[in-house]
Motif scaffolding. Structure first.
Motif, PDB file in Angstrom:
ATOM      1  N   GLU A   1       0.825  -1.206   0.000  1.00  0.00           N
ATOM      2  CA  GLU A   1       0.000   0.000   0.000  1.00  0.00           C
ATOM      3  C   GLU A   1       0.861   1.259   0.000  1.00  0.00           C
ATOM      4  N   ALA A   2       1.918   1.260   0.806  1.00  0.00           N
ATOM      5  CA  ALA A   2       2.811   2.425   0.865  1.00  0.00           C
ATOM      6  C   ALA A   2       3.507   2.660  -0.477  1.00  0.00           C
ATOM      7  N   LEU A   3       3.927   1.584  -1.130  1.00  0.00           N
ATOM      8  CA  LEU A   3       4.602   1.716  -2.426  1.00  0.00           C
ATOM      9  C   LEU A   3       3.631   2.189  -3.499  1.00  0.00           C
ATOM     10  N   LEU A   4       2.403   1.709  -3.471  1.00  0.00           N
ATOM     11  CA  LEU A   4       1.420   2.129  -4.467  1.00  0.00           C
ATOM     12  C   LEU A   4       1.052   3.597  -4.312  1.00  0.00           C
ATOM     13  N   GLU A   5       1.072   4.100  -3.093  1.00  0.00           N
ATOM     14  CA  GLU A   5       0.752   5.514  -2.871  1.00  0.00           C
ATOM     15  C   GLU A   5       1.771   6.421  -3.544  1.00  0.00           C
ATOM     16  N   VAL A   6       3.031   6.013  -3.499  1.00  0.00           N
ATOM     17  CA  VAL A   6       4.102   6.845  -4.063  1.00  0.00           C
ATOM     18  C   VAL A   6       4.310   6.568  -5.549  1.00  0.00           C
ATOM     19  N   TYR A   7       4.183   5.289  -5.930  1.00  0.00           N
ATOM     20  CA  TYR A   7       4.517   4.902  -7.295  1.00  0.00           C
ATOM     21  C   TYR A   7       3.495   3.865  -7.786  1.00  0.00           C
ATOM     22  N   PRO A   8       2.294   4.310  -8.195  1.00  0.00           N
ATOM     23  CA  PRO A   8       1.255   3.369  -8.631  1.00  0.00           C
ATOM     24  C   PRO A   8       1.672   2.489  -9.804  1.00  0.00           C
TER      25      PRO A   8
ATOM     26  N   ALA B   1       4.150   0.913 -10.189  1.00  0.00           N
ATOM     27  CA  ALA B   1       4.932  -0.255  -9.774  1.00  0.00           C
ATOM     28  C   ALA B   1       4.183  -1.552 -10.059  1.00  0.00           C
ATOM     29  N   ALA B   2       2.836  -1.495 -10.068  1.00  0.00           N
ATOM     30  CA  ALA B   2       2.040  -2.696 -10.327  1.00  0.00           C
ATOM     31  C   ALA B   2       2.230  -3.207 -11.741  1.00  0.00           C
ATOM     32  N   ALA B   3       2.721  -2.358 -12.647  1.00  0.00           N
ATOM     33  CA  ALA B   3       2.938  -2.762 -14.037  1.00  0.00           C
ATOM     34  C   ALA B   3       4.381  -3.150 -14.315  1.00  0.00           C
ATOM     35  N   VAL B   4       5.248  -3.106 -13.292  1.00  0.00           N
ATOM     36  CA  VAL B   4       6.652  -3.488 -13.497  1.00  0.00           C
ATOM     37  C   VAL B   4       6.725  -4.991 -13.757  1.00  0.00           C
ATOM     38  N   PRO B   5       7.339  -5.410 -14.866  1.00  0.00           N
ATOM     39  CA  PRO B   5       7.393  -6.848 -15.161  1.00  0.00           C
ATOM     40  C   PRO B   5       8.345  -7.566 -14.225  1.00  0.00           C
ATOM     41  N   ALA B   6       8.005  -8.803 -13.916  1.00  0.00           N
ATOM     42  CA  ALA B   6       8.899  -9.631 -13.105  1.00  0.00           C
ATOM     43  C   ALA B   6      10.062 -10.108 -13.963  1.00  0.00           C
ATOM     44  N   PRO B   7      11.242 -10.304 -13.392  1.00  0.00           N
ATOM     45  CA  PRO B   7      12.415 -10.682 -14.179  1.00  0.00           C
ATOM     46  C   PRO B   7      12.397 -12.143 -14.587  1.00  0.00           C
ATOM     47  N   ASP B   8      13.198 -12.442 -15.618  1.00  0.00           N
ATOM     48  CA  ASP B   8      13.457 -13.818 -16.070  1.00  0.00           C
ATOM     49  C   ASP B   8      12.167 -14.582 -16.321  1.00  0.00           C
ATOM     50  N   GLU B   9      12.072 -15.782 -15.730  1.00  0.00           N
ATOM     51  CA  GLU B   9      10.935 -16.652 -16.014  1.00  0.00           C
ATOM     52  C   GLU B   9       9.661 -16.197 -15.317  1.00  0.00           C
TER      53      GLU B   9
ATOM     54  N   LEU C   1      -6.337  -3.295  -2.539  1.00  0.00           N
ATOM     55  CA  LEU C   1      -5.031  -3.387  -3.204  1.00  0.00           C
ATOM     56  C   LEU C   1      -5.153  -4.063  -4.562  1.00  0.00           C
ATOM     57  N   LEU C   2      -5.987  -5.106  -4.630  1.00  0.00           N
ATOM     58  CA  LEU C   2      -6.194  -5.792  -5.907  1.00  0.00           C
ATOM     59  C   LEU C   2      -6.771  -4.841  -6.950  1.00  0.00           C
ATOM     60  N   ILE C   3      -7.739  -4.019  -6.543  1.00  0.00           N
ATOM     61  CA  ILE C   3      -8.359  -3.082  -7.476  1.00  0.00           C
ATOM     62  C   ILE C   3      -7.339  -2.068  -7.972  1.00  0.00           C
ATOM     63  N   GLN C   4      -6.513  -1.547  -7.057  1.00  0.00           N
ATOM     64  CA  GLN C   4      -5.473  -0.595  -7.474  1.00  0.00           C
ATOM     65  C   GLN C   4      -4.506  -1.229  -8.467  1.00  0.00           C
ATOM     66  N   MET C   5      -4.110  -2.458  -8.203  1.00  0.00           N
ATOM     67  CA  MET C   5      -3.165  -3.131  -9.082  1.00  0.00           C
ATOM     68  C   MET C   5      -3.798  -3.465 -10.428  1.00  0.00           C
ATOM     69  N   LEU C   6      -5.067  -3.866 -10.410  1.00  0.00           N
ATOM     70  CA  LEU C   6      -5.746  -4.190 -11.666  1.00  0.00           C
ATOM     71  C   LEU C   6      -6.042  -2.943 -12.484  1.00  0.00           C
ATOM     72  N   ASP C   7      -6.212  -1.803 -11.835  1.00  0.00           N
ATOM     73  CA  ASP C   7      -6.403  -0.557 -12.577  1.00  0.00           C
ATOM     74  C   ASP C   7      -5.146  -0.204 -13.363  1.00  0.00           C
ATOM     75  N   VAL C   8      -3.990  -0.471 -12.774  1.00  0.00           N
ATOM     76  CA  VAL C   8      -2.717  -0.153 -13.430  1.00  0.00           C
ATOM     77  C   VAL C   8      -2.362  -1.216 -14.459  1.00  0.00           C
ATOM     78  N   HIS C   9      -2.555  -2.479 -14.087  1.00  0.00           N
ATOM     79  CA  HIS C   9      -2.196  -3.588 -14.971  1.00  0.00           C
ATOM     80  C   HIS C   9      -3.375  -4.559 -15.069  1.00  0.00           C
ATOM     81  N   PRO C  10      -4.406  -4.219 -15.863  1.00  0.00           N
ATOM     82  CA  PRO C  10      -5.564  -5.108 -15.982  1.00  0.00           C
ATOM     83  C   PRO C  10      -5.179  -6.424 -16.654  1.00  0.00           C
ATOM     84  N   LEU C  11      -5.800  -7.484 -16.219  1.00  0.00           N
ATOM     85  CA  LEU C  11      -5.534  -8.800 -16.804  1.00  0.00           C
ATOM     86  C   LEU C  11      -6.393  -8.948 -18.050  1.00  0.00           C
ATOM     87  N   LEU C  12      -5.858  -8.486 -19.184  1.00  0.00           N
ATOM     88  CA  LEU C  12      -6.626  -8.496 -20.425  1.00  0.00           C
ATOM     89  C   LEU C  12      -6.879  -9.915 -20.926  1.00  0.00           C
ATOM     90  N   LYS C  13      -5.940 -10.811 -20.694  1.00  0.00           N
ATOM     91  CA  LYS C  13      -6.143 -12.196 -21.097  1.00  0.00           C
ATOM     92  C   LYS C  13      -7.073 -12.883 -20.098  1.00  0.00           C
TER      93      LYS C  13
END
Length: 448
Positions: free
Chosen positions: A110-117, A119-127, A157-169
């Motif tokens: 929650e603290a990270l999303l407040e400063v940098y929303p 962040a929810a769209a940052v891709p995970a590394p490697d596999e 938190l789920l809604i905030q993350m889905l707003d930034v990176h919606p699961l289109l598939k």
């Protein structure tokens, strides 16, 4: 400890921490902000077991991964070093937000999303290329089963993350639903086994259920009746086979969904389809027949009149069930009997779309079926359909169902009235003109 750097302070175990430990960490963050991006492990400490990829974590990444780390210190670090949520020690180390998701540190998330929303769209590394919202929910699911966590993923938190990176598939969204449904099922089993105290069992179960509902309503964009019936939650669920399969996999979950949305059972989408019609329409080969009948029975128990509601093409759920080749829906012994009991008029009317009687539809299905077992079942269905109403074999039954006929008649009458208006207006003008001429002729004759 006063001269220890931040990474060395983070190495101190909970048992060895002095009373003023967190005050020392706070002071170090304020006095040596640059250490937040320094290596997070004190390399001179030989007792510290460091494995890849954690060797290259920054001190701030370690702070985000510590479940016991006070969130006020996380916010202090961000305040002192605002760009810290965007910078990494090396390119292949995970983002601090990913670390917080992996360890289910919700206050840190929650603290990270407040400063940098973003962040929810940052891709995970490697596999780990899947969206971070799946990582967060997946780890919540893991914590439920392994660590006895009794709280679901936080819906806000789920809604905030889905707003930034919606699961289109839809496949990704089905995975999200599976994680949440599995955790809900596990908690339900714990309740039945009395592992969870009875005084808060219902509260825990409701929390998991409501979290799932919140995510589904956010996806379909309709938490209530807002006029867009095509996006009603129950219609959305039933139209997506992946979600239906997940809910049917865990006992009682589909029934809970239907009960929760019982006010939507007679509502139609943009094609005129009720939830019952959609469920029948999406029946496929390989579906568990007992599950199909159980869900269908639940629909008809909650809203039996739904069996008599046609779509905008005039097709009833009974006709649609006949066309579900290779499923338990197209046989009398399966679902047809239940649909007939709810809407008996369907068996003796022609389908508006195909012009065929139900026994003809059953015969057409049988001709296209290759297996002997299905062919025999179709023959018995045809026999029962004719036995119930033999007049259909002579073409003496009605065409279309009453509701659809009444609707069509009203539409045709309205269209006819619109077409007649110009002619009626013309007749009125002609009649007026004739009346005027007649009165003028009578006046001339009187004068003569």
């Amino acid at each position: 400890m006063d001269d220890w750097n931040l990474s060395r302070l983070l190495d101190v175990s909970a048992e060895d921490r002095p009373v003023d430990y967190w005050d020392k960490v706070r002071a170090r963050i304020l006095s040596h902000t640059d250490e937040l991006l320094a290596p997070g492990f004190y390399t001179s400490n030989a007792t510290t077991a460091v494995i890849e990829p954690y060797r290259h974590y920054t001190a701030f990444q370690r702070m985000c991964g510590r479940e016991d780390f006070p969130v006020d210190l996380i916010k202090l670090a961000i305040k002192e070093h605002p760009d810290i949520v965007k910078k990494l020690s090396r390119d292949y180390t995970p983002h601090p937000f990913l670390v917080a998701c992996a360890f289910v540190n919700e206050n840190t998330i929650e603290a990270l999303l407040e400063v940098y929303p973003k962040a929810a769209a940052v891709p995970a590394p490697d596999e780990m290329g899947y969206p971070l919202v799946l990582l967060y929910v997946g780890m919540c699911h893991k914590h439920v089963k392994i660590r006895g966590r009794l709280s679901p993923p936080r819906g806000d938190l789920l809604i905030q993350m889905l707003d930034v990176h919606p699961l289109l598939k839809m496949s990704d969204f089905a995975v999200l639903v599976r994680f949440m449904s599995s955790a809900w099922d596990y908690v339900s089993q714990q309740q039945q086994s009395a592992v969870i105290p009875s005084h808060n069992a219902a509260t825990v179960g409701d929390a998991f259920f409501k979290s799932l509902i919140q995510v589904i309503e956010h996806r379909c964009g309709s938490g209530s009746d807002n006029g867009h019936n095509d996006n009603l939650p129950l219609h959305f669920i039933l139209a997506n086979k992946g979600i239906v399969s997940v809910l049917l996999e865990f006992r009682g979950q589909m029934e809970c969904i239907i009960e929760y949305y019982k006010d939507h059972l007679l509502k139609q989408n943009d094609q005129g389809e009720t939830p019952l019609y959609i469920f029948v329409k999406h029946g496929e080969k390989g579906d568990d027949k007992q599950q199909q009948q159980s869900v269908l029975s639940n629909f008809l128990k909650q809203a039996p009149s739904a069996a008599g509601v046609p779509n905008y093409n005039g097709r009833l759920p009974f006709y649609e069930a006949l066309r579900r080749k290779g499923t338990g829906l197209c046989h009398w012994s399966g679902s047809l009997r239940m649909l007939y009991d709810a809407e008996q008029d369907a068996i003796r009317t022609r389908d508006v779309a195909s012009g065929m009687y139900p026994f003809m539809e059953a015969a057409a299905v049988g001709e296209e079926t290759s297996t002997t077992a299905c062919a025999c079942s179709d023959l018995s269905t045809i026999f029962i359909l004719l036995q119930r109403h033999p007049e259909t074999a002579h073409g003496l039954a009605k065409r279309g169902n009453k509701r659809f006929r009444d609707t069509e008649v009203l539409k045709l009458q309205a269209a006819n009235e619109e077409l007649r208006k110009p002619f009626m207006e013309l007749e009125r003008v002609v009649q007026t003109d004739n009346n005027c001429r007649s009165s003028d002729g009578a006046g001339k004759r009187r004068r003569l």
